[in-house]
Design an enzyme around this catalytic site. Sequence first.
Site, mmCIF file in Angstrom:
data_model
loop_
_atom_site.group_PDB
_atom_site.id
_atom_site.type_symbol
_atom_site.label_atom_id
_atom_site.label_comp_id
_atom_site.label_asym_id
_atom_site.label_seq_id
_atom_site.Cartn_x
_atom_site.Cartn_y
_atom_site.Cartn_z
ATOM 1 N N ARG A 55 0.861 -1.183 0.000
ATOM 2 C CA ARG A 55 0.000 0.000 0.000
ATOM 3 C C ARG A 55 0.892 1.227 0.000
ATOM 4 N NH1 ARG A 55 2.474 2.093 3.685
ATOM 5 N NH2 ARG A 55 1.014 3.810 3.544
ATOM 6 N N GLY A 56 0.226 2.368 -0.215
ATOM 7 C CA GLY A 56 0.989 3.609 -0.375
ATOM 8 C C GLY A 56 0.974 3.985 -1.842
ATOM 9 N N ALA A 57 0.576 5.207 -2.153
ATOM 10 C CA ALA A 57 0.326 5.565 -3.543
ATOM 11 C C ALA A 57 1.464 5.191 -4.495
ATOM 12 C CB ALA A 57 0.001 7.059 -3.623
ATOM 13 N N ARG A 98 -7.620 -0.367 -6.640
ATOM 14 C CA ARG A 98 -7.925 0.719 -5.689
ATOM 15 C C ARG A 98 -8.151 1.985 -6.500
ATOM 16 N NH1 ARG A 98 -4.116 1.379 -0.621
ATOM 17 N NH2 ARG A 98 -6.014 2.268 0.280
ATOM 18 N N GLN A 201 -1.711 2.588 9.960
ATOM 19 C CA GLN A 201 -0.453 2.730 9.204
ATOM 20 C C GLN A 201 0.589 3.488 10.026
ATOM 21 O OE1 GLN A 201 -3.491 3.254 7.873
ATOM 22 N NE2 GLN A 201 -3.560 2.813 5.670
ATOM 23 N N ASP A 242 -2.302 11.033 -2.178
ATOM 24 C CA ASP A 242 -2.699 9.980 -3.117
ATOM 25 C C ASP A 242 -3.113 10.556 -4.457
ATOM 26 O OD1 ASP A 242 -3.247 8.914 -0.219
ATOM 27 O OD2 ASP A 242 -2.966 7.175 -1.518
ATOM 28 N N ASN A 252 -5.726 12.433 0.594
ATOM 29 C CA ASN A 252 -4.768 11.676 1.404
ATOM 30 C C ASN A 252 -5.541 10.871 2.429
ATOM 31 O OD1 ASN A 252 -1.911 11.130 1.899
ATOM 32 N ND2 ASN A 252 -2.261 12.093 3.885
HETATM 33 C C1 LIG Z 1 3.501 8.011 0.014
HETATM 34 S S1 LIG Z 1 2.088 7.081 0.408
HETATM 35 C C2 LIG Z 1 0.791 8.117 0.006
HETATM 36 C C3 LIG Z 1 -0.467 7.777 0.776
HETATM 37 O O1 LIG Z 1 -0.917 6.398 0.654
HETATM 38 C C4 LIG Z 1 -1.491 5.994 1.919
HETATM 39 O O2 LIG Z 1 -2.730 5.360 1.779
HETATM 40 P P1 LIG Z 1 -2.845 3.733 1.966
HETATM 41 O O3 LIG Z 1 -2.047 3.368 3.168
HETATM 42 O O4 LIG Z 1 -4.339 3.497 2.128
HETATM 43 O O5 LIG Z 1 -2.311 3.168 0.672
HETATM 44 C C5 LIG Z 1 -1.663 7.285 2.659
HETATM 45 O O6 LIG Z 1 -2.791 8.009 2.200
HETATM 46 C C6 LIG Z 1 -0.379 7.979 2.263
HETATM 47 O O7 LIG Z 1 -0.320 9.299 2.650
#
Ligand SMILES: CSC[C@H]1O[C@H](OP(=O)(O)O)[C@H](O)[C@@H]1O
Length: 351
Positions: A55-57, A98, A201, A242, A252
């Site tokens: 996960r993570g954009a 996603r 997270q 994101d 985000n």
């Molecule tokens: C550099 S990660 C960007 C962004 O992604 C995360 O979402 P997720 O954990 O649901 O994939 C989070 O919004 C981060 O800030």
Amino acid sequence: MTDIDFDRYDRIRPIRWTGDALELLDQRRLPFQVEYVRCGDSDAVAAAIHALTVRGAPAIGIAAAWGAVLAAREVEAADGVAALAALEPALQRLNAARPTAVNLAWALARMRGALAGAGADWRARLEREAQAIAEEDLAANRRMGALGAALIAPGSGVLTHCNTGSLATAGFGTALGVIRAGVAQGRIDRVYAGETRPWLQGARLTVWELEQDGIAPTLIADAAASHLMKSGQVQWVVVGADRICANGDTANKIGTYQLAIAARHHGLKFMVAAPSSTVDMATPSGDAIEIEERDPGELFGVGGVRTAAENVGAWNPVFDVTPHELIDAIVTERGVIERPDAAAMRAAFPG
Ligand SMILES: CSC[C@H]1O[C@H](OP(=O)(O)O)[C@H](O)[C@@H]1O
């Protein structure tokens, strides 16, 4: 200011290409188990992105790019044009994993572009493109870290939200890269990490990442953020993104919007750090962003302990949109956009 020893601050790699499979550090298990799962085909990668194994954009874009490389082994085609048609169903399934982070669609568009003009060596072209996407992301994060840290005065405290580190990117991180750089340069004395319910997270991933670097963050409940800001211990809120729209509105992790409101109320600065692959100039404003809603069941348990009775009604949007008016700086690898608005975004991303 001291140079940044990037290698000291960046030893985690959540995504490993083995040559015939993609190995993903299972972020559902961290920090209690450090386990990689093996994805041998494109649908396994799509499932891993949806399940937040990765996960993570930026990281989901990189994983999807390698998913396209795996999909290339599932079809026959004589050249790039034929491959594009044959791969499209698998690319659509990857894209559907996603909806909010634009990096997923951006990476798949890069992979489609790599096929243009490709001959019989189109599979090798795809593999080179996936590798390039990952290498460019790491370089972007390291540059962003230095650019963002330069905005932070020595002796500062910083609050961050969710996880935006090596686990969410090709390495070093976006907002966490700014924090790593700021700590390395002696600008940041205090790092606070919000737990980031419901998926934690912050508590599970950001704390673990920073401890690998020898940086001791202070974990806070999400609900404590405004109280912390009022204490004067924090000068910046630094978060990732994101999707950054053409007017600077930013999607985000859920909870970011209220941090921006509280930061403005308490006179703190609010920074968004994200690579240019997160900028989506085709989306005019935050109102047009699809906000992912996940299984409400994610709200009902923490570490195996139930947090609500069975069958409680629940709503689980996992992103929100911070209007550009509440953002003091957007930092990408191309530079810093102070007080972002449509004109500033157009100047930074002319097309
Ligand atoms: C550099 S990660 C960007 C962004 O992604 C995360 O979402 P997720 O954990 O649901 O994939 C989070 O919004 C981060 O800030």
